[in-house]
Design a protein around this motif. Structure first.
Motif, PDB file in Angstrom:
ATOM      1  N   ALA A  49       0.855  -1.193   0.000  1.00 24.82           N
ATOM      2  CA  ALA A  49       0.000   0.000   0.000  1.00 24.82           C
ATOM      3  C   ALA A  49       0.887   1.238   0.000  1.00 24.82           C
ATOM      4  CB  ALA A  49      -0.911   0.011   1.222  1.00 24.82           C
ATOM      5  N   GLN A  98      -1.882   4.344   2.049  1.00 26.79           N
ATOM      6  CA  GLN A  98      -3.102   3.616   2.412  1.00 26.79           C
ATOM      7  C   GLN A  98      -3.958   3.145   1.247  1.00 26.79           C
ATOM      8  OE1 GLN A  98      -5.162   5.592   5.651  1.00 26.79           O
ATOM      9  NE2 GLN A  98      -3.230   6.365   6.473  1.00 26.79           N
ATOM     10  N   GLU A  99      -3.388   3.127   0.051  1.00 22.74           N
ATOM     11  CA  GLU A  99      -4.102   2.525  -1.078  1.00 22.74           C
ATOM     12  C   GLU A  99      -3.240   1.408  -1.652  1.00 22.74           C
ATOM     13  OE1 GLU A  99      -7.096   2.951  -2.187  1.00 22.74           O
ATOM     14  OE2 GLU A  99      -7.615   4.710  -0.970  1.00 22.74           O
ATOM     15  N   LEU A 100      -3.873   0.260  -1.956  1.00 27.34           N
ATOM     16  CA  LEU A 100      -3.112  -0.839  -2.560  1.00 27.34           C
ATOM     17  C   LEU A 100      -2.569  -0.400  -3.919  1.00 27.34           C
ATOM     18  CD1 LEU A 100      -5.329  -3.962  -1.750  1.00 27.34           C
ATOM     19  CD2 LEU A 100      -3.316  -3.108  -0.530  1.00 27.34           C
ATOM     20  N   ALA A 156       3.420   0.523   2.944  1.00 31.90           N
ATOM     21  CA  ALA A 156       3.190  -0.559   3.913  1.00 31.90           C
ATOM     22  C   ALA A 156       3.217  -1.910   3.210  1.00 31.90           C
ATOM     23  CB  ALA A 156       1.857  -0.365   4.624  1.00 31.90           C
ATOM     24  N   TYR A 174      -3.318  -2.409  10.271  1.00 31.13           N
ATOM     25  CA  TYR A 174      -2.810  -1.135   9.763  1.00 31.13           C
ATOM     26  C   TYR A 174      -3.966  -0.167  10.026  1.00 31.13           C
ATOM     27  CZ  TYR A 174      -0.688   1.972   6.169  1.00 31.13           C
ATOM     28  OH  TYR A 174      -0.107   3.010   5.468  1.00 31.13           O
ATOM     29  N   ASP A 187      -4.967   3.046  10.469  1.00 32.40           N
ATOM     30  CA  ASP A 187      -5.516   4.173   9.704  1.00 32.40           C
ATOM     31  C   ASP A 187      -6.156   3.693   8.399  1.00 32.40           C
ATOM     32  OD1 ASP A 187      -4.701   5.893  11.633  1.00 32.40           O
ATOM     33  OD2 ASP A 187      -2.946   6.640  10.550  1.00 32.40           O
ATOM     34  N   MET A 188      -5.426   2.829   7.701  1.00 31.60           N
ATOM     35  CA  MET A 188      -5.976   2.310   6.442  1.00 31.60           C
ATOM     36  C   MET A 188      -7.221   1.458   6.700  1.00 31.60           C
ATOM     37  SD  MET A 188      -4.093   0.064   3.457  1.00 31.60           S
ATOM     38  CE  MET A 188      -5.041  -0.912   2.272  1.00 31.60           C
ATOM     39  N   LYS A 196     -10.934   1.888   5.241  1.00 27.50           N
ATOM     40  CA  LYS A 196     -11.626   0.831   4.480  1.00 27.50           C
ATOM     41  C   LYS A 196     -13.002   0.527   5.086  1.00 27.50           C
ATOM     42  CE  LYS A 196      -8.707  -0.064   1.202  1.00 27.50           C
ATOM     43  NZ  LYS A 196      -9.112   0.322  -0.168  1.00 27.50           N
TER      44      LYS A 196
END
Lengths: 77, 147, 147, 77
Positions: free
Chosen positions: A51, A54-56, A69, B61, B63-64, B68
Protein backbone atom coordinates in the motif's frame (compact mmCIF):
# COMPACT_ATOMS: atom_id res chain seq x y z
CA UNK A 1 12.94 10.57 -1.21
CA UNK A 2 12.40 9.94 2.47
CA UNK A 3 9.99 7.04 2.93
CA UNK A 4 8.39 5.52 6.00
CA UNK A 5 7.99 1.77 5.52
CA UNK A 6 5.56 -0.15 7.72
CA UNK A 7 5.60 -3.90 8.28
CA UNK A 8 2.75 -6.00 9.67
CA UNK A 9 2.11 -9.50 10.97
CA UNK A 10 4.39 -12.17 9.55
CA UNK A 11 6.21 -9.52 7.47
CA UNK A 12 7.26 -7.77 10.67
CA UNK A 13 8.50 -11.15 11.93
CA UNK A 14 10.92 -11.22 8.98
CA UNK A 15 12.07 -7.60 9.22
CA UNK A 16 12.20 -7.72 13.02
CA UNK A 17 10.70 -4.24 13.10
CA UNK A 18 7.32 -2.63 12.53
CA UNK A 19 8.49 0.55 10.90
CA UNK A 20 11.59 2.25 9.50
CA UNK A 21 12.51 5.38 7.61
CA UNK A 22 14.53 5.00 4.41
CA UNK A 23 16.14 7.60 2.21
CA UNK A 24 15.95 5.96 -1.20
CA UNK A 25 16.02 6.67 -4.90
CA UNK A 26 13.56 3.93 -6.02
CA UNK A 27 11.23 5.28 -8.73
CA UNK A 28 8.55 2.62 -8.44
CA UNK A 29 7.39 -0.10 -6.08
CA UNK A 30 9.33 -2.78 -7.95
CA UNK A 31 12.62 -0.94 -7.38
CA UNK A 32 11.79 -0.43 -3.72
CA UNK A 33 11.02 -4.13 -3.30
CA UNK A 34 14.38 -5.07 -4.88
CA UNK A 35 16.04 -2.93 -2.23
CA UNK A 36 13.99 -4.50 0.58
CA UNK A 37 14.65 -8.05 -0.69
CA UNK A 38 18.38 -7.42 -0.53
CA UNK A 39 18.01 -6.10 2.99
CA UNK A 40 15.58 -8.81 4.22
CA UNK A 41 16.27 -12.10 2.41
CA UNK A 42 13.24 -13.79 4.04
CA UNK A 43 10.75 -11.41 2.39
CA UNK A 44 11.16 -13.14 -0.98
CA UNK A 45 9.16 -16.18 0.04
CA UNK A 46 6.41 -14.20 1.74
CA UNK A 47 3.00 -13.41 0.30
CA UNK A 48 2.11 -9.72 0.68
CA UNK A 49 0.47 -6.69 -0.94
CA UNK A 50 1.88 -3.17 -0.98
CA UNK A 51 0.00 0.00 0.00
CA UNK A 52 1.16 3.53 -0.75
CA UNK A 53 -0.51 6.21 1.39
CA UNK A 54 -3.10 3.62 2.41
CA UNK A 55 -4.10 2.52 -1.08
CA UNK A 56 -3.11 -0.84 -2.56
CA UNK A 57 -0.69 -0.40 -5.49
CA UNK A 58 0.99 -2.63 -8.08
CA UNK A 59 4.72 -3.18 -8.67
CA UNK A 60 4.77 -0.70 -11.53
CA UNK A 61 3.21 2.11 -9.52
CA UNK A 62 5.41 5.18 -9.25
CA UNK A 63 6.48 6.14 -5.78
CA UNK A 64 4.83 9.42 -4.88
CA UNK A 65 3.96 9.02 -1.25
CA UNK A 66 5.62 9.23 2.08
CA UNK A 67 4.14 6.03 3.57
CA UNK A 68 4.57 2.54 2.16
CA UNK A 69 3.19 -0.56 3.91
CA UNK A 70 3.83 -4.27 3.33
CA UNK A 71 0.61 -6.15 4.11
CA UNK A 72 0.47 -9.93 4.57
CA UNK A 73 -2.83 -11.79 3.87
CA UNK A 74 -5.83 -10.25 5.61
CA UNK A 75 -7.44 -12.14 8.47
CA UNK A 76 -10.19 -9.84 9.74
CA UNK A 77 -13.38 -11.18 11.32
CA UNK B 1 -11.25 12.73 -0.23
CA UNK B 2 -14.28 12.00 1.91
CA UNK B 3 -15.55 14.88 4.00
CA UNK B 4 -16.57 12.69 6.93
CA UNK B 5 -13.72 11.45 9.05
CA UNK B 6 -13.65 7.65 9.54
CA UNK B 7 -14.68 6.49 13.00
CA UNK B 8 -12.52 4.09 14.97
CA UNK B 9 -14.02 0.63 14.49
CA UNK B 10 -11.51 -1.12 16.74
CA UNK B 11 -12.10 -2.26 20.29
CA UNK B 12 -9.43 -3.47 22.67
CA UNK B 13 -9.86 -7.23 23.24
CA UNK B 14 -13.03 -9.30 22.85
CA UNK B 15 -16.48 -7.81 22.19
CA UNK B 16 -18.74 -8.73 25.11
CA UNK B 17 -22.29 -10.07 24.88
CA UNK B 18 -23.35 -7.20 27.18
CA UNK B 19 -22.05 -4.67 24.67
CA UNK B 20 -24.05 -6.40 21.92
CA UNK B 21 -27.22 -6.60 24.04
CA UNK B 22 -26.90 -2.94 24.90
CA UNK B 23 -26.42 -2.01 21.26
CA UNK B 24 -29.66 -3.85 20.41
CA UNK B 25 -31.43 -2.06 23.27
CA UNK B 26 -30.44 1.36 21.92
CA UNK B 27 -32.28 0.64 18.67
CA UNK B 28 -35.66 0.26 20.32
CA UNK B 29 -36.31 3.99 20.06
CA UNK B 30 -35.95 3.77 16.26
CA UNK B 31 -39.49 2.72 15.43
CA UNK B 32 -39.10 2.84 11.65
CA UNK B 33 -36.94 -0.31 11.89
CA UNK B 34 -38.66 -3.62 11.16
CA UNK B 35 -35.65 -5.95 10.84
CA UNK B 36 -32.19 -6.23 12.35
CA UNK B 37 -29.49 -8.61 11.18
CA UNK B 38 -26.36 -9.24 13.22
CA UNK B 39 -23.19 -11.09 12.29
CA UNK B 40 -20.78 -12.20 15.01
CA UNK B 41 -17.35 -13.65 14.31
CA UNK B 42 -16.19 -15.95 17.12
CA UNK B 43 -12.66 -17.36 17.57
CA UNK B 44 -12.65 -21.11 16.90
CA UNK B 45 -10.52 -23.55 18.91
CA UNK B 46 -9.36 -25.19 15.67
CA UNK B 47 -7.22 -28.31 15.81
CA UNK B 48 -4.26 -27.94 13.44
CA UNK B 49 -1.74 -30.80 13.25
CA UNK B 50 -2.63 -31.91 16.74
CA UNK B 51 -2.41 -28.43 18.30
CA UNK B 52 -5.41 -26.39 19.46
CA UNK B 53 -5.91 -22.65 18.87
CA UNK B 54 -6.21 -20.93 22.25
CA UNK B 55 -6.54 -17.33 21.03
CA UNK B 56 -6.04 -14.98 18.10
CA UNK B 57 -3.93 -11.85 18.52
CA UNK B 58 -5.22 -9.19 16.13
CA UNK B 59 -3.17 -6.32 14.73
CA UNK B 60 -4.10 -3.90 11.96
CA UNK B 61 -2.81 -1.13 9.76
CA UNK B 62 -5.22 0.98 11.76
CA UNK B 63 -5.52 4.17 9.70
CA UNK B 64 -5.98 2.31 6.44
CA UNK B 65 -8.32 -0.21 8.08
CA UNK B 66 -10.58 2.49 9.50
CA UNK B 67 -10.65 4.17 6.09
CA UNK B 68 -11.63 0.83 4.48
CA UNK B 69 -14.35 0.24 7.08
CA UNK B 70 -15.58 3.75 6.31
CA UNK B 71 -15.62 3.07 2.55
CA UNK B 72 -17.53 -0.20 3.09
CA UNK B 73 -20.01 1.68 5.24
CA UNK B 74 -20.59 4.42 2.64
CA UNK B 75 -20.96 1.91 -0.14
CA UNK B 76 -23.43 -0.21 1.86
CA UNK B 77 -25.60 2.85 2.58
CA UNK B 78 -25.53 3.68 -1.13
CA UNK B 79 -26.51 0.16 -2.22
CA UNK B 80 -29.10 -0.73 0.43
CA UNK B 81 -31.96 1.06 2.18
CA UNK B 82 -30.45 0.85 5.67
CA UNK B 83 -31.59 2.78 8.73
CA UNK B 84 -28.48 1.98 10.81
CA UNK B 85 -25.20 0.18 10.50
CA UNK B 86 -22.50 -0.55 13.08
CA UNK B 87 -19.19 -2.38 12.81
CA UNK B 88 -16.81 -3.28 15.65
CA UNK B 89 -13.60 -5.32 15.35
CA UNK B 90 -11.23 -6.48 18.08
CA UNK B 91 -7.54 -5.66 18.36
CA UNK B 92 -5.20 -7.55 20.68
CA UNK B 93 -5.92 -10.94 22.18
CA UNK B 94 -9.30 -12.66 21.74
CA UNK B 95 -9.61 -16.12 23.28
CA UNK B 96 -11.35 -19.11 21.67
CA UNK B 97 -15.11 -18.73 22.18
CA UNK B 98 -14.92 -14.94 22.38
CA UNK B 99 -16.28 -12.53 19.77
CA UNK B 100 -13.92 -10.56 17.50
CA UNK B 101 -16.31 -9.05 14.93
CA UNK B 102 -19.76 -7.51 15.41
CA UNK B 103 -21.67 -6.20 12.38
CA UNK B 104 -25.19 -4.85 12.93
CA UNK B 105 -27.55 -3.63 10.18
CA UNK B 106 -31.14 -2.41 10.48
CA UNK B 107 -33.80 -1.53 7.94
CA UNK B 108 -37.55 -1.11 7.65
CA UNK B 109 -37.70 -4.41 5.67
CA UNK B 110 -36.09 -7.81 6.05
CA UNK B 111 -34.92 -8.58 2.49
CA UNK B 112 -32.56 -5.62 2.65
CA UNK B 113 -30.76 -6.63 5.84
CA UNK B 114 -29.89 -10.12 4.58
CA UNK B 115 -28.26 -8.78 1.42
CA UNK B 116 -26.55 -5.89 3.16
CA UNK B 117 -25.05 -7.92 5.99
CA UNK B 118 -23.49 -10.52 3.71
CA UNK B 119 -22.11 -7.79 1.45
CA UNK B 120 -20.51 -5.99 4.39
CA UNK B 121 -19.01 -9.08 6.03
CA UNK B 122 -17.50 -10.31 2.75
CA UNK B 123 -16.03 -6.84 2.09
CA UNK B 124 -14.49 -6.73 5.57
CA UNK B 125 -12.88 -10.15 5.09
CA UNK B 126 -11.48 -9.19 1.67
CA UNK B 127 -10.52 -5.51 1.91
CA UNK B 128 -9.54 -4.54 5.44
CA UNK B 129 -5.88 -4.84 6.53
CA UNK B 130 -6.34 -6.78 9.77
CA UNK B 131 -3.87 -9.53 10.70
CA UNK B 132 -4.41 -12.50 12.99
CA UNK B 133 -1.86 -14.57 14.83
CA UNK B 134 -3.37 -17.89 15.90
CA UNK B 135 -1.78 -18.80 19.20
CA UNK B 136 -1.76 -22.47 20.14
CA UNK B 137 -2.06 -23.83 23.65
CA UNK B 138 1.70 -24.61 23.63
CA UNK B 139 2.47 -20.93 22.84
CA UNK B 140 3.62 -21.60 19.27
CA UNK B 141 1.71 -19.75 16.56
CA UNK B 142 0.70 -19.55 12.91
CA UNK B 143 -0.77 -16.73 10.84
CA UNK B 144 -4.46 -16.78 9.99
CA UNK B 145 -5.52 -16.11 6.40
CA UNK B 146 -9.05 -15.41 5.12
CA UNK B 147 -10.34 -17.55 2.29
CA UNK C 1 -44.68 -38.69 13.09
CA UNK C 2 -41.55 -37.11 14.49
CA UNK C 3 -40.12 -38.79 17.56
CA UNK C 4 -38.90 -35.54 19.15
CA UNK C 5 -41.62 -33.43 20.73
CA UNK C 6 -41.72 -29.81 19.50
CA UNK C 7 -40.44 -27.23 21.98
CA UNK C 8 -42.49 -24.17 22.84
CA UNK C 9 -41.08 -21.31 20.76
CA UNK C 10 -43.45 -18.69 22.17
CA UNK C 11 -42.59 -16.10 24.78
CA UNK C 12 -45.09 -13.91 26.56
CA UNK C 13 -44.68 -10.29 25.35
CA UNK C 14 -41.58 -8.68 23.84
CA UNK C 15 -38.16 -10.37 23.66
CA UNK C 16 -35.69 -8.28 25.68
CA UNK C 17 -32.19 -7.26 24.61
CA UNK C 18 -30.94 -8.81 27.88
CA UNK C 19 -32.37 -12.17 26.86
CA UNK C 20 -30.61 -11.90 23.49
CA UNK C 21 -27.30 -10.82 25.05
CA UNK C 22 -27.48 -13.71 27.49
CA UNK C 23 -28.21 -16.16 24.69
CA UNK C 24 -25.08 -14.95 22.86
CA UNK C 25 -23.08 -15.29 26.07
CA UNK C 26 -24.11 -18.94 26.49
CA UNK C 27 -22.53 -19.79 23.12
CA UNK C 28 -19.03 -18.78 24.16
CA UNK C 29 -18.33 -22.24 25.56
CA UNK C 30 -18.97 -23.73 22.10
CA UNK C 31 -15.54 -23.23 20.61
CA UNK C 32 -16.21 -25.02 17.33
CA UNK C 33 -18.41 -22.07 16.31
CA UNK C 34 -16.82 -19.45 14.03
CA UNK C 35 -19.88 -17.48 12.94
CA UNK C 36 -23.22 -16.48 14.42
CA UNK C 37 -26.05 -14.83 12.51
CA UNK C 38 -29.02 -13.30 14.29
CA UNK C 39 -32.30 -12.00 12.87
CA UNK C 40 -34.51 -9.75 14.98
CA UNK C 41 -38.00 -8.69 13.96
CA UNK C 42 -38.98 -5.36 15.52
CA UNK C 43 -42.47 -3.83 15.55
CA UNK C 44 -42.60 -0.77 13.28
CA UNK C 45 -44.61 2.35 14.15
CA UNK C 46 -46.03 2.40 10.61
CA UNK C 47 -48.21 5.29 9.49
CA UNK C 48 -51.34 3.96 7.78
CA UNK C 49 -53.91 6.49 6.53
CA UNK C 50 -52.77 9.04 9.08
CA UNK C 51 -52.81 6.61 12.03
CA UNK C 52 -49.72 5.23 13.75
CA UNK C 53 -49.20 1.63 14.85
CA UNK C 54 -48.60 1.60 18.62
CA UNK C 55 -48.31 -2.18 19.11
CA UNK C 56 -49.00 -5.57 17.59
CA UNK C 57 -51.02 -8.14 19.51
CA UNK C 58 -49.89 -11.62 18.48
CA UNK C 59 -51.98 -14.78 18.68
CA UNK C 60 -51.24 -18.20 17.21
CA UNK C 61 -52.65 -21.63 16.59
CA UNK C 62 -50.07 -22.68 19.14
CA UNK C 63 -49.88 -26.45 18.71
CA UNK C 64 -49.70 -26.26 14.93
CA UNK C 65 -47.27 -23.31 15.08
CA UNK C 66 -44.87 -25.15 17.41
CA UNK C 67 -45.03 -28.17 15.10
CA UNK C 68 -44.22 -25.92 12.10
CA UNK C 69 -41.32 -24.30 13.97
CA UNK C 70 -40.09 -27.81 14.75
CA UNK C 71 -40.34 -28.88 11.10
CA UNK C 72 -38.45 -25.75 9.97
CA UNK C 73 -35.78 -26.51 12.55
CA UNK C 74 -35.37 -30.15 11.42
CA UNK C 75 -35.25 -29.16 7.79
CA UNK C 76 -32.65 -26.41 8.44
CA UNK C 77 -30.38 -28.86 10.29
CA UNK C 78 -30.72 -31.27 7.36
CA UNK C 79 -29.88 -28.63 4.73
CA UNK C 80 -27.12 -26.70 6.52
CA UNK C 81 -24.09 -27.57 8.65
CA UNK C 82 -25.33 -25.78 11.77
CA UNK C 83 -23.93 -26.14 15.28
CA UNK C 84 -26.89 -24.43 17.00
CA UNK C 85 -30.22 -22.91 16.17
CA UNK C 86 -32.73 -21.06 18.34
CA UNK C 87 -36.10 -19.47 17.53
CA UNK C 88 -38.27 -17.36 19.84
CA UNK C 89 -41.52 -15.62 18.90
CA UNK C 90 -43.69 -13.31 20.98
CA UNK C 91 -47.33 -13.84 21.88
CA UNK C 92 -49.53 -11.06 23.27
CA UNK C 93 -48.75 -7.37 23.04
CA UNK C 94 -45.44 -6.11 21.62
CA UNK C 95 -45.07 -2.31 21.42
CA UNK C 96 -43.52 -0.40 18.53
CA UNK C 97 -39.71 -0.58 18.87
CA UNK C 98 -39.83 -3.89 20.74
CA UNK C 99 -38.63 -7.23 19.41
CA UNK C 100 -41.13 -9.95 18.45
CA UNK C 101 -38.90 -12.51 16.65
CA UNK C 102 -35.40 -13.74 17.51
CA UNK C 103 -33.71 -16.30 15.25
CA UNK C 104 -30.13 -17.32 16.08
CA UNK C 105 -27.96 -19.70 14.00
CA UNK C 106 -24.34 -20.71 14.54
CA UNK C 107 -21.86 -22.70 12.47
CA UNK C 108 -18.14 -23.26 12.11
CA UNK C 109 -18.19 -21.20 8.86
CA UNK C 110 -19.85 -17.98 7.80
CA UNK C 111 -21.29 -18.87 4.36
CA UNK C 112 -23.57 -21.40 6.02
CA UNK C 113 -25.14 -19.02 8.54
CA UNK C 114 -26.18 -16.45 5.93
CA UNK C 115 -28.02 -19.03 3.84
CA UNK C 116 -29.54 -20.81 6.82
CA UNK C 117 -30.85 -17.69 8.54
CA UNK C 118 -32.63 -16.36 5.47
CA UNK C 119 -34.13 -19.79 4.77
CA UNK C 120 -35.46 -20.05 8.32
CA UNK C 121 -36.89 -16.52 8.51
CA UNK C 122 -38.68 -16.87 5.15
CA UNK C 123 -40.12 -20.23 6.22
CA UNK C 124 -41.40 -18.74 9.49
CA UNK C 125 -43.10 -15.87 7.65
CA UNK C 126 -44.73 -18.23 5.13
CA UNK C 127 -45.61 -21.38 7.06
CA UNK C 128 -46.32 -20.64 10.72
CA UNK C 129 -49.89 -19.81 11.82
CA UNK C 130 -49.22 -16.64 13.80
CA UNK C 131 -51.64 -13.72 13.57
CA UNK C 132 -50.97 -10.05 14.26
CA UNK C 133 -53.43 -7.32 15.16
CA UNK C 134 -51.88 -3.90 14.53
CA UNK C 135 -53.24 -1.60 17.18
CA UNK C 136 -53.22 2.12 16.37
CA UNK C 137 -52.68 4.90 18.86
CA UNK C 138 -56.44 5.67 18.79
CA UNK C 139 -57.22 2.02 19.79
CA UNK C 140 -58.63 1.05 16.39
CA UNK C 141 -56.90 -1.85 14.66
CA UNK C 142 -56.18 -3.68 11.41
CA UNK C 143 -54.83 -7.16 10.72
CA UNK C 144 -51.21 -7.57 9.66
CA UNK C 145 -50.43 -9.80 6.69
CA UNK C 146 -46.99 -11.07 5.60
CA UNK C 147 -45.97 -10.46 2.02
CA UNK D 1 -69.08 -36.66 13.18
CA UNK D 2 -68.25 -34.44 16.16
CA UNK D 3 -65.85 -31.70 15.09
CA UNK D 4 -64.03 -29.02 17.03
CA UNK D 5 -63.72 -25.89 14.89
CA UNK D 6 -61.14 -23.23 15.82
CA UNK D 7 -61.20 -19.62 14.65
CA UNK D 8 -58.28 -17.20 14.74
CA UNK D 9 -57.59 -13.50 14.28
CA UNK D 10 -60.01 -11.70 11.97
CA UNK D 11 -61.94 -14.95 11.44
CA UNK D 12 -62.71 -15.06 15.17
CA UNK D 13 -63.91 -11.45 14.87
CA UNK D 14 -66.55 -12.64 12.38
CA UNK D 15 -67.63 -15.74 14.30
CA UNK D 16 -67.46 -13.95 17.64
CA UNK D 17 -65.93 -17.07 19.16
CA UNK D 18 -62.57 -18.82 19.13
CA UNK D 19 -63.83 -22.37 19.18
CA UNK D 20 -66.99 -24.43 18.91
CA UNK D 21 -68.02 -28.09 18.71
CA UNK D 22 -70.29 -29.13 15.83
CA UNK D 23 -72.06 -32.40 15.14
CA UNK D 24 -72.13 -32.45 11.36
CA UNK D 25 -72.46 -34.74 8.38
CA UNK D 26 -70.15 -32.86 5.99
CA UNK D 27 -68.00 -35.30 3.99
CA UNK D 28 -65.36 -32.86 2.85
CA UNK D 29 -64.03 -29.40 3.66
CA UNK D 30 -66.15 -27.80 0.95
CA UNK D 31 -69.38 -29.11 2.52
CA UNK D 32 -68.27 -27.96 5.95
CA UNK D 33 -67.51 -24.47 4.61
CA UNK D 34 -70.98 -24.26 3.04
CA UNK D 35 -72.41 -24.95 6.47
CA UNK D 36 -70.18 -22.34 8.13
CA UNK D 37 -70.98 -19.72 5.46
CA UNK D 38 -74.67 -20.13 6.16
CA UNK D 39 -73.99 -19.74 9.86
CA UNK D 40 -71.53 -16.83 9.55
CA UNK D 41 -72.39 -14.68 6.53
CA UNK D 42 -69.28 -12.49 6.99
CA UNK D 43 -66.89 -15.43 6.42
CA UNK D 44 -67.57 -15.38 2.67
CA UNK D 45 -65.54 -12.25 2.06
CA UNK D 46 -62.64 -13.33 4.26
CA UNK D 47 -59.34 -14.76 3.07
CA UNK D 48 -58.36 -17.90 5.00
CA UNK D 49 -56.83 -21.37 4.79
CA UNK D 50 -58.19 -24.52 6.45
CA UNK D 51 -56.19 -26.93 8.60
CA UNK D 52 -57.36 -30.41 9.59
CA UNK D 53 -55.52 -31.87 12.56
CA UNK D 54 -52.87 -29.16 12.14
CA UNK D 55 -52.16 -29.78 8.45
CA UNK D 56 -53.31 -27.41 5.71
CA UNK D 57 -55.93 -29.05 3.48
CA UNK D 58 -57.86 -28.18 0.29
CA UNK D 59 -61.62 -27.87 -0.21
CA UNK D 60 -61.84 -31.37 -1.66
CA UNK D 61 -60.11 -33.02 1.29
CA UNK D 62 -62.24 -35.58 3.06
CA UNK D 63 -63.03 -34.86 6.66
CA UNK D 64 -61.28 -37.43 8.82
CA UNK D 65 -60.14 -35.48 11.80
CA UNK D 66 -61.53 -34.14 14.99
CA UNK D 67 -59.99 -30.65 14.78
CA UNK D 68 -60.56 -28.15 12.00
CA UNK D 69 -59.08 -24.62 12.07
CA UNK D 70 -59.81 -21.55 9.95
CA UNK D 71 -56.57 -19.60 9.56
CA UNK D 72 -56.46 -16.02 8.28
CA UNK D 73 -53.25 -14.73 6.56
CA UNK D 74 -50.10 -15.39 8.58
CA UNK D 75 -48.29 -12.47 10.17
CA UNK D 76 -45.43 -14.00 12.13
CA UNK D 77 -42.17 -12.19 12.70
Amino acid sequence: MLLTIKYFGQIAEVTQKEEETLECSAKNISELLALLYSKYEGLKIKDFQVAQNQELVSESTEITGAEIALLPPFAGG
Amino acid sequence: MKDKKPKNVFRDGAISSDFIGNSIYKHQTKTSIGAHNIFLGQVRADDIDGKTVAAIEYTAYEDMANQKFHDIRESAFEKFDLTCMHIYHSLGTVKAGEICLFVFVSSPRRKVVFEALEYIVEAIKADVPVFGKEIFEDDTHQWKQNN
